[in-house]
Structure formats: C-alpha cells, structure tokens
Design a protein around this motif. Structure first.
Motif, PDB file in Angstrom:
ATOM      1  N   PHE A 124       0.862  -1.183   0.000  1.00  0.00           N
ATOM      2  CA  PHE A 124       0.000   0.000   0.000  1.00  0.00           C
ATOM      3  C   PHE A 124       0.895   1.228   0.000  1.00  0.00           C
ATOM      4  CE2 PHE A 124      -2.905   3.225   1.414  1.00  0.00           C
ATOM      5  CZ  PHE A 124      -4.123   2.842   0.881  1.00  0.00           C
ATOM      6  N   THR A 125       0.979   1.861  -1.167  1.00  0.00           N
ATOM      7  CA  THR A 125       1.835   3.020  -1.351  1.00  0.00           C
ATOM      8  C   THR A 125       1.232   3.908  -2.424  1.00  0.00           C
ATOM      9  OG1 THR A 125       4.124   3.710  -1.804  1.00  0.00           O
ATOM     10  CG2 THR A 125       3.271   1.840  -3.072  1.00  0.00           C
ATOM     11  N   ALA A 126       1.885   5.022  -2.721  1.00  0.00           N
ATOM     12  CA  ALA A 126       1.404   5.887  -3.794  1.00  0.00           C
ATOM     13  C   ALA A 126       1.330   5.086  -5.094  1.00  0.00           C
ATOM     14  CB  ALA A 126       2.337   7.083  -3.952  1.00  0.00           C
ATOM     15  N   GLY A 127       0.218   5.207  -5.812  1.00  0.00           N
ATOM     16  CA  GLY A 127       0.001   4.430  -7.022  1.00  0.00           C
ATOM     17  C   GLY A 127      -0.880   3.217  -6.820  1.00  0.00           C
ATOM     18  N   TYR A 128      -1.171   2.872  -5.563  1.00  0.00           N
ATOM     19  CA  TYR A 128      -2.045   1.729  -5.276  1.00  0.00           C
ATOM     20  C   TYR A 128      -3.451   2.032  -5.796  1.00  0.00           C
ATOM     21  CZ  TYR A 128      -4.354  -1.947  -2.500  1.00  0.00           C
ATOM     22  OH  TYR A 128      -5.077  -3.037  -2.090  1.00  0.00           O
ATOM     23  N   LYS A 129      -4.062   1.068  -6.477  1.00  0.00           N
ATOM     24  CA  LYS A 129      -5.393   1.244  -7.052  1.00  0.00           C
ATOM     25  C   LYS A 129      -6.380   0.265  -6.429  1.00  0.00           C
ATOM     26  CE  LYS A 129      -3.814   3.104 -11.487  1.00  0.00           C
ATOM     27  NZ  LYS A 129      -3.849   2.969 -12.969  1.00  0.00           N
ATOM     28  N   ALA A 130      -7.607   0.741  -6.265  1.00  0.00           N
ATOM     29  CA  ALA A 130      -8.665  -0.093  -5.694  1.00  0.00           C
ATOM     30  C   ALA A 130     -10.005   0.437  -6.178  1.00  0.00           C
ATOM     31  CB  ALA A 130      -8.592  -0.081  -4.166  1.00  0.00           C
ATOM     32  N   ILE A 131     -11.084  -0.204  -5.719  1.00  0.00           N
ATOM     33  CA  ILE A 131     -12.432   0.244  -6.052  1.00  0.00           C
ATOM     34  C   ILE A 131     -13.032   0.922  -4.818  1.00  0.00           C
ATOM     35  CG2 ILE A 131     -14.726  -0.411  -6.855  1.00  0.00           C
ATOM     36  CD1 ILE A 131     -12.511  -0.801  -8.917  1.00  0.00           C
ATOM     37  N   LEU A 132     -13.412   2.168  -4.996  1.00  0.00           N
ATOM     38  CA  LEU A 132     -14.014   2.965  -3.929  1.00  0.00           C
ATOM     39  C   LEU A 132     -15.524   2.722  -3.882  1.00  0.00           C
ATOM     40  CD1 LEU A 132     -13.740   5.488  -1.906  1.00  0.00           C
ATOM     41  CD2 LEU A 132     -14.389   6.853  -3.899  1.00  0.00           C
ATOM     42  N   HIS A 133     -16.042   2.405  -2.696  1.00  0.00           N
ATOM     43  CA  HIS A 133     -17.483   2.257  -2.478  1.00  0.00           C
ATOM     44  C   HIS A 133     -17.902   3.290  -1.446  1.00  0.00           C
ATOM     45  CE1 HIS A 133     -18.107  -1.787  -4.454  1.00  0.00           C
ATOM     46  NE2 HIS A 133     -16.784  -1.761  -4.341  1.00  0.00           N
ATOM     47  N   ILE A 134     -18.682   4.293  -1.884  1.00  0.00           N
ATOM     48  CA  ILE A 134     -19.161   5.330  -0.975  1.00  0.00           C
ATOM     49  C   ILE A 134     -20.588   5.694  -1.358  1.00  0.00           C
ATOM     50  CG2 ILE A 134     -18.043   7.136  -2.374  1.00  0.00           C
ATOM     51  CD1 ILE A 134     -17.619   8.671   0.306  1.00  0.00           C
ATOM     52  N   HIS A 135     -21.510   5.642  -0.420  1.00  0.00           N
ATOM     53  CA  HIS A 135     -22.965   5.671  -0.604  1.00  0.00           C
ATOM     54  C   HIS A 135     -23.335   4.854  -1.838  1.00  0.00           C
ATOM     55  CE1 HIS A 135     -23.046   9.248  -3.442  1.00  0.00           C
ATOM     56  NE2 HIS A 135     -22.118   9.761  -2.668  1.00  0.00           N
ATOM     57  N   VAL A 165       2.697   1.362   3.794  1.00  0.00           N
ATOM     58  CA  VAL A 165       2.175   0.839   5.062  1.00  0.00           C
ATOM     59  C   VAL A 165       1.701  -0.594   4.850  1.00  0.00           C
ATOM     60  CG1 VAL A 165       1.526   3.081   6.031  1.00  0.00           C
ATOM     61  CG2 VAL A 165      -0.107   1.837   4.601  1.00  0.00           C
ATOM     62  N   LYS A 166       1.560  -1.308   5.962  1.00  0.00           N
ATOM     63  CA  LYS A 166       1.161  -2.703   5.913  1.00  0.00           C
ATOM     64  C   LYS A 166      -0.255  -2.879   6.474  1.00  0.00           C
ATOM     65  CE  LYS A 166       5.951  -4.278   6.571  1.00  0.00           C
ATOM     66  NZ  LYS A 166       6.865  -5.087   7.424  1.00  0.00           N
ATOM     67  N   SER A 167      -0.735  -4.111   6.435  1.00  0.00           N
ATOM     68  CA  SER A 167      -2.046  -4.432   6.995  1.00  0.00           C
ATOM     69  C   SER A 167      -2.097  -4.020   8.466  1.00  0.00           C
ATOM     70  CB  SER A 167      -2.334  -5.927   6.867  1.00  0.00           C
ATOM     71  OG  SER A 167      -2.383  -6.314   5.511  1.00  0.00           O
ATOM     72  N   GLY A 168      -3.226  -3.444   8.883  1.00  0.00           N
ATOM     73  CA  GLY A 168      -3.380  -3.017  10.260  1.00  0.00           C
ATOM     74  C   GLY A 168      -3.030  -1.565  10.510  1.00  0.00           C
ATOM     75  N   ALA A 169      -2.409  -0.907   9.542  1.00  0.00           N
ATOM     76  CA  ALA A 169      -1.973   0.471   9.730  1.00  0.00           C
ATOM     77  C   ALA A 169      -3.134   1.448   9.617  1.00  0.00           C
ATOM     78  CB  ALA A 169      -0.902   0.819   8.703  1.00  0.00           C
ATOM     79  N   VAL A 170      -2.993   2.586  10.288  1.00  0.00           N
ATOM     80  CA  VAL A 170      -3.904   3.720  10.134  1.00  0.00           C
ATOM     81  C   VAL A 170      -3.104   4.833   9.479  1.00  0.00           C
ATOM     82  CG1 VAL A 170      -5.384   5.393  11.279  1.00  0.00           C
ATOM     83  CG2 VAL A 170      -5.227   3.055  12.168  1.00  0.00           C
ATOM     84  N   VAL A 171      -3.618   5.356   8.375  1.00  0.00           N
ATOM     85  CA  VAL A 171      -2.828   6.299   7.596  1.00  0.00           C
ATOM     86  C   VAL A 171      -3.705   7.404   7.028  1.00  0.00           C
ATOM     87  CG1 VAL A 171      -3.056   4.905   5.494  1.00  0.00           C
ATOM     88  CG2 VAL A 171      -1.128   6.475   5.708  1.00  0.00           C
ATOM     89  N   LEU A 172      -3.156   8.597   6.954  1.00  0.00           N
ATOM     90  CA  LEU A 172      -3.788   9.703   6.248  1.00  0.00           C
ATOM     91  C   LEU A 172      -3.222   9.731   4.837  1.00  0.00           C
ATOM     92  CD1 LEU A 172      -3.566  12.544   8.942  1.00  0.00           C
ATOM     93  CD2 LEU A 172      -5.352  10.828   8.626  1.00  0.00           C
ATOM     94  N   CYS A 173      -4.087   9.756   3.839  1.00  0.00           N
ATOM     95  CA  CYS A 173      -3.600   9.734   2.462  1.00  0.00           C
ATOM     96  C   CYS A 173      -4.533  10.521   1.555  1.00  0.00           C
ATOM     97  CB  CYS A 173      -3.429   8.301   1.958  1.00  0.00           C
ATOM     98  SG  CYS A 173      -4.929   7.310   1.981  1.00  0.00           S
ATOM     99  N   ARG A 174      -4.091  10.684   0.333  1.00  0.00           N
ATOM    100  CA  ARG A 174      -4.854  11.435  -0.667  1.00  0.00           C
ATOM    101  C   ARG A 174      -5.310  10.473  -1.753  1.00  0.00           C
ATOM    102  NH1 ARG A 174      -5.749  16.555  -1.459  1.00  0.00           N
ATOM    103  NH2 ARG A 174      -6.073  17.471  -3.506  1.00  0.00           N
TER     104      ARG A 174
END
Length: 216
Positions: A124-135, A165-174
C-alpha cells in the motif's frame, strides 16, 4: 427500548439524497434514501455533479408508486418524479441536493484509512489502485500520496510521511478518482463521508473523508 434515542432529524438541513436507481414512468423517476434534509412536492432542486436544475413533481414512499405523499423527511427511502431532466442524464451515485447549498463534487480528497488486510504480496503506497465504495458510488480510485501514518497506540500522527504501510496500519492519504463524484467530509455528512476500498472482491480498507479539494 424506551431509553434508546432515535436519530436526530433536521428537516431544514441541506438536502442530500444519493440516487440509486433511475427509470422512466410518465417522466424521469429517481430512487434513493434521504440522508439529510427533506423534500417537498413542487420544490426546485439541483442534481450534482452535472449541475442540472430540476423540479419535484411527485413523491412516493415505501417503494410503491401508489403511496403518493407531498413531503418526505430524512431517513426515508423514496421515489421522486422530476421535471427538467431526462433519465439518460442521470447516473447512480448522482446526488439530489439543495440549490442554496449543493453537495460537493470533487475528484481528489484527503482521507483517514484503516488498512484491514491487503492482498498477498501487495504494497500500500502511492500508485495503489482499488475500487471505492461510498454511498451509491462505485468508482476506481488511486492513492496519490501517503501523508502521515498514525501511531496505533497513541493515535498521534507520526512526523515523517511513510513510503508504504502494511495491513493493520492507520494512515492519512490522498485519493484521486477519474470522474467528479459527490461526497462530503465525514464531520459534516457522515453518510456521504464514510467508505470502503475493495480489491478483487475483498475489502482491504475502511475510511472517512477528512478534507476536500478540486471542488467543481
């Protein structure tokens, strides 16, 4: 049951109704749940992010077209017939909102994430891609930058921005998405500010929006 407090309803709050379904029935009809504010027959509203001005001609509750009402409040699932727009100009995830204080439309925002469990060998670093689910939005997103990692014991942000960061981390990101989407800060509208990140059918993180930018 007597001591359980019900949800606080503020009918005069800015309207926020994420749209889940759109169909034609003697005009354009949208479905959704009122997350904030209220709707009254005959009122003029705006659909974001396409900034389309519409007028409410009919309101139906309980998912049945027979249950016609003139007013609906926060927490109700309703169908709304609109004039001034075609059904082809609305997508799920668009938000029906007040003209005086419309919902925010952005393509970048800052979040606080709790990483649950990353896929095997994933970083999990800059450039990581995923699917956002919000409302009612499902949108591909990318992590633009890791801003700060939060110490899990003290809950205090660490000074040096992490590279990963690894699994379990709490992070502020953009986070960045390809299209403008309607969201809000969690502190203002929790229902439009909490989300999950999923990848390959698995929830890898949950989070909340803490700051908005790139406002349309």
């Amino acid at each position: 049951m007597d001591v359980i407090e019900g949800p606080i309803r503020e009918p005069d709050a800015p309207l926020r109704m994420p749209i889940t379904h759109i169909f034609k029935d003697m005009g354009t009809v949208v479905m959704g749940k009122i997350e904030s504010g209220s709707i009254r027959e005959g009122v003029s509203l705006i659909i974001m992010p396409n900034k389309a001005h519409v007028k409410v001609t009919d309101i139906y509750t309980d998912g049945e077209m027979e249950n016609k009402v003139t007013y609906a409040d926060q927490g109700e699932n309703i169908r709304v017939r609109l004039s001034g727009i075609d059904d082809e100009d609305i997508l799920p995830g668009f938000v029906l909102s007040s003209i005086s204080k419309p919902v925010t439309a952005v393509n970048e925002f800052n979040v606080q994430l709790q990483i649950l469990e990353l896929l095997e060998n994933a970083i999990f670093t800059a450039g990581y891609k995923a699917i956002l689910h919000i409302h009612s939005i499902v949108e591909e997103c990318e992590i633009v930058d890791l801003l700060q990692q939060i110490d899990p014991q003290t809950r205090i942000p660490m000074m040096k921005p992490p590279l990963f960061v690894k699994s379990g981390a709490v992070v502020l990101c953009r986070i960045r998405v390809n299209n403008l989407i309607c969201v809000e800060k969690f502190s203002d509208f929790p229902q439009l500010g909490r989300f999950t990140l999923r990848k390959e059918g698995k929830t890898v993180a949950v989070g909340k929006i803490i700051d908005l930018s790139s406002v349309a």
